[in-house]
Scaffold this motif. Structure first.
Motif, mmCIF file in Angstrom:
data_model
loop_
_atom_site.group_PDB
_atom_site.id
_atom_site.type_symbol
_atom_site.label_atom_id
_atom_site.label_comp_id
_atom_site.label_asym_id
_atom_site.label_seq_id
_atom_site.Cartn_x
_atom_site.Cartn_y
_atom_site.Cartn_z
ATOM 1 N N VAL A 43 20.851 41.709 23.230
ATOM 2 C CA VAL A 43 19.922 41.715 22.093
ATOM 3 C C VAL A 43 20.652 41.370 20.802
ATOM 4 O O VAL A 43 20.179 40.573 19.994
ATOM 5 C CB VAL A 43 19.255 43.097 21.981
ATOM 6 C CG1 VAL A 43 18.507 43.234 20.672
ATOM 7 C CG2 VAL A 43 18.334 43.321 23.145
ATOM 8 N N ILE A 66 14.662 48.629 22.720
ATOM 9 C CA ILE A 66 15.286 47.503 22.021
ATOM 10 C C ILE A 66 14.774 47.426 20.584
ATOM 11 O O ILE A 66 15.544 47.222 19.637
ATOM 12 C CB ILE A 66 15.024 46.186 22.777
ATOM 13 C CG1 ILE A 66 15.890 46.158 24.034
ATOM 14 C CG2 ILE A 66 15.322 44.983 21.915
ATOM 15 C CD1 ILE A 66 15.600 45.008 24.939
ATOM 16 N N VAL A 67 13.453 47.643 20.417
ATOM 17 C CA VAL A 67 12.871 47.629 19.072
ATOM 18 C C VAL A 67 13.501 48.725 18.213
ATOM 19 O O VAL A 67 13.946 48.480 17.074
ATOM 20 C CB VAL A 67 11.344 47.816 19.146
ATOM 21 C CG1 VAL A 67 10.773 48.066 17.759
ATOM 22 C CG2 VAL A 67 10.693 46.599 19.757
ATOM 23 N N LEU A 68 13.608 49.926 18.780
ATOM 24 C CA LEU A 68 14.232 51.035 18.064
ATOM 25 C C LEU A 68 15.639 50.656 17.622
ATOM 26 O O LEU A 68 16.054 50.907 16.486
ATOM 27 C CB LEU A 68 14.337 52.246 18.998
ATOM 28 C CG LEU A 68 13.310 53.348 18.870
ATOM 29 C CD1 LEU A 68 13.654 54.467 19.818
ATOM 30 C CD2 LEU A 68 13.325 53.882 17.445
ATOM 31 N N TYR A 69 16.358 50.034 18.551
ATOM 32 C CA TYR A 69 17.742 49.680 18.294
ATOM 33 C C TYR A 69 17.848 48.678 17.144
ATOM 34 O O TYR A 69 18.685 48.815 16.261
ATOM 35 C CB TYR A 69 18.342 49.102 19.570
ATOM 36 C CG TYR A 69 19.738 48.591 19.402
ATOM 37 C CD1 TYR A 69 20.768 49.466 19.098
ATOM 38 C CD2 TYR A 69 20.026 47.249 19.524
ATOM 39 C CE1 TYR A 69 22.038 49.012 18.920
ATOM 40 C CE2 TYR A 69 21.300 46.780 19.349
ATOM 41 C CZ TYR A 69 22.303 47.674 19.044
ATOM 42 O OH TYR A 69 23.563 47.207 18.853
ATOM 43 N N ARG A 70 16.960 47.684 17.160
ATOM 44 C CA ARG A 70 17.012 46.688 16.094
ATOM 45 C C ARG A 70 16.665 47.314 14.744
ATOM 46 O O ARG A 70 17.239 46.964 13.715
ATOM 47 C CB ARG A 70 16.040 45.531 16.381
ATOM 48 C CG ARG A 70 16.561 44.506 17.346
ATOM 49 C CD ARG A 70 17.932 44.029 17.020
ATOM 50 N NE ARG A 70 18.067 43.290 15.769
ATOM 51 C CZ ARG A 70 19.215 42.960 15.230
ATOM 52 N NH1 ARG A 70 20.339 43.281 15.795
ATOM 53 N NH2 ARG A 70 19.239 42.297 14.106
ATOM 54 N N VAL A 71 15.708 48.239 14.739
ATOM 55 C CA VAL A 71 15.363 48.921 13.483
ATOM 56 C C VAL A 71 16.587 49.641 12.939
ATOM 57 O O VAL A 71 16.927 49.532 11.754
ATOM 58 C CB VAL A 71 14.201 49.915 13.711
ATOM 59 C CG1 VAL A 71 14.037 50.810 12.504
ATOM 60 C CG2 VAL A 71 12.920 49.161 13.985
ATOM 61 N N LEU A 115 11.709 47.447 26.323
ATOM 62 C CA LEU A 115 11.388 46.736 25.082
ATOM 63 C C LEU A 115 11.298 47.703 23.906
ATOM 64 O O LEU A 115 11.782 47.412 22.806
ATOM 65 C CB LEU A 115 10.070 45.970 25.245
ATOM 66 C CG LEU A 115 10.159 44.720 26.114
ATOM 67 C CD1 LEU A 115 8.800 44.054 26.214
ATOM 68 C CD2 LEU A 115 11.166 43.751 25.531
ATOM 69 N N GLY A 116 10.692 48.859 24.144
ATOM 70 C CA GLY A 116 10.562 49.857 23.084
ATOM 71 C C GLY A 116 11.917 50.290 22.562
ATOM 72 O O GLY A 116 12.142 50.372 21.346
#
Lengths: 77, 433
Positions: B193, B25-30, B22-23
């Motif tokens: 994602v 994925i968050v980085l990736y979206r940012v 999840l972490g």
């Protein structure tokens, strides 16, 4: 200031690409991309990999800072 | 269902893996929202709001989760990696050395993966250059007049290209990190994602048409997802009997198992092939001339680009069926499978090992692929019939049909299976102690 950030960005970008390419590739290509792949073996990462990870992380953070800095400069200008 | 979730989170190492994933994925979206240096963010937003997306970028944009048109740092997404994997996979048929590497097992596969990574960077440079050039000339958004990259210095352009390439490398690394330490296959999760990130936006477009339409489409989408799950899980089990044999002091074999042949052995790859091939004529006509007036260009515009035209739908359908067969012939080597079975003392009851077995396997595979390919084709062209409802022209982004749903269901199933197998491991361990 802007020029320094830009040069820093280019340097870190090139370094980052090289560092990522130095990693041993994981994942078995296309067949595992869309389901249906076997789980890869659970061999632990070596010391080299670990250090590479650390180096990549540090360079990545600097790279990110450069990008954000440049973005802020543009926004202010 | 919920109990499985709870036990997954209660297991310490599994929880760590899920949180790690999840972490990332968050980085990736940012990163996907972070604009590249030198790109004017407000102007890009204005252009996106103005312009209807047209066919050529819709698939690319889908795979990058909308990052492409925003010219963000991760604009290219995982598309270069997918393209590189497809190319390498196809080259294993053509180049003998690659075929040899593939047969070598783990080490050879590692080498192939390494080639894929190099090719990914090369493709990333190419694509980044192309997109930046288009954006600089103001062609990325069609008739949008705002200056996307102010200060047209060549240095700025080079800077953006290098940043995007590095971004692709980072995405590759993130994907590999997930594969290595997280849950599921990193690359496909990132793609998942990307597609999921577009659902709220697409949903809003449908919502604006009225709540009744929205409800109907949601129900319909659920039905499609259920049917896709059904088809993806479908498989023919060919019984295989293994002879008993002694290795050292231990007895092996003597069991009867089965060889599963999935209905849709090829996954979504035929759809990706077909749609990239279908965008080629449009790309060529754009590159050659700005004026859309000559006869063949108008023909392409009218019949191939217009996604609700019958020619487009038929060609797309035919291409998908062709590529399904093509891809299965490439990846599932019947002779090899039969040979392997013979080596380990296995046979299909009633069929002699060796050539008859491979012929039988081929027969079954060809027959089972026909419904598989037709199903793929139908799912892929379904959104083309909804154009009047979604009405944006970018039908492949329509969340409840086409490529998007195939990929999401495929990846989702795979990831859940992996979590389940991890849970099983854990429970068996506890049971034995």
């Amino acid at each position: 200031m802007e020029l320094a950030l830009q040069i820093g960005l280019i340097a870190t970008s090139v370094l980052l690409i090289l560092l990522v390419l130095l990693h041993r590739g994981r994942g078995g290509g296309l067949s595992s991309l869309f389901g249906g792949g076997m789980q890869s073996s659970l061999s632990g990462s070596s010391v080299v990999e670990k250090n590479l990870d650390r180096a990549t992380l540090v360079v990545g953070v600097i790279w990110l800072i450069c990008i954000i800095g440049l973005g802020l400069l543009i926004k202010i200008a | 269902m919920l109990g499985a979730f709870r036990s997954a989170l209660a297991t310490p190492d599994l929880r760590k893996k899920i949180l790690f994933t999840l972490g990332i994925i968050v980085l990736y979206r940012v990163g996907a929202l972070l604009p590249s240096p030198g790109v004017s963010y407000p102007n890009v937003q204005k252009c996106i709001a103005n312009v209807q997306q047209d066919g050529i970028y819709s698939l690319l944009n889908l795979f990058s989760g909308g990052a492409l048109l925003q010219l963000s740092v991760f604009a290219l997404g995982i598309m270069p990696y997918i393209t590189a994997s497809i190319i390498i996979q196809l080259l294993t048929v053509v180049i003998p050395r690659f075929e040899q590497l593939k047969k070598e097992g783990q080490a050879g596969q590692g080498k192939l993966t390494q080639y894929t990574r190099y090719l990914t960077i090369a493709l990333a440079i190419l694509q980044a250059t192309g997109i930046v050039a288009l954006a600089d000339r103001g062609q990325l958004f069609g008739e949008c007049q705002d200056d996307i990259i102010p200060g047209d210095k060549i240095f700025t352009l080079i800077l953006i290209v290098i940043t995007m390439t590095a971004g692709t490398a980072v995405i590759m690394w993130l994907g590999e990190l997930i594969t290595e330490r997280g849950i599921g296959n990193g690359m496909s999760l990132l793609m998942f994602v990307n597609i999921a990130a577009r659902i709220p936006y697409e949903g809003k477009i449908i919502w604006d048409k009225g709540p009744i339409t929205f409800t109907v489409i949601c129900l319909f989408g659920l039905a499609i997802i259920a049917s896709v799950v059904f088809m993806e899980q479908g498989q023919r089990r060919i019984p295989v009997q293994y002879a008993k044999r002694m290795i050292g002091r231990r007895m092996y074999g003597g069991t009867s198992t089965y060889l599963p042949l999935k209905v849709n052995q090829a996954g979504v790859i035929p759809v990706i092939f077909a749609s990239s091939l279908l965008y080629l004529p449009d790309l060529i006509s754009r590159l050659i001339g700005g004026s859309q007036d000559s006869g063949w260009q108008r023909f392409i515009q009218q019949y191939l680009v217009q996604q609700d035209s019958w020619v487009h739908i038929l060609v797309y359908f035919a291409l998908i069926i062709f590529f399904t067969y093509f891809y299965i012939t490439i990846t599932f080597n019947v002779n090899e499978r039969a040979e392997e079975m013979r080596k380990f003392g296995g046979f299909i009851p009633g069929i002699r090992p060796g050539r008859p077995t491979s012929e039988y396997l081929n027969f079954v595979l060809q027959r089972i692929t026909l419904p598989g390919s037709i199903y793929l084709g139908i799912i892929a062209i379904l959104p083309n019939f909804f154009l009047s409802v979604t009405g944006t022209g970018n039908n492949q982004n329509f969340p409840f049909g086409g490529t998007a749903v195939l990929i999401m269901v495929g990846v989702g199933l795979d990831t859940v299976k992996q979590i389940e197998s991890q849970l099983m491991q854990r429970n068996y361990e506890g049971f034995l102690r």
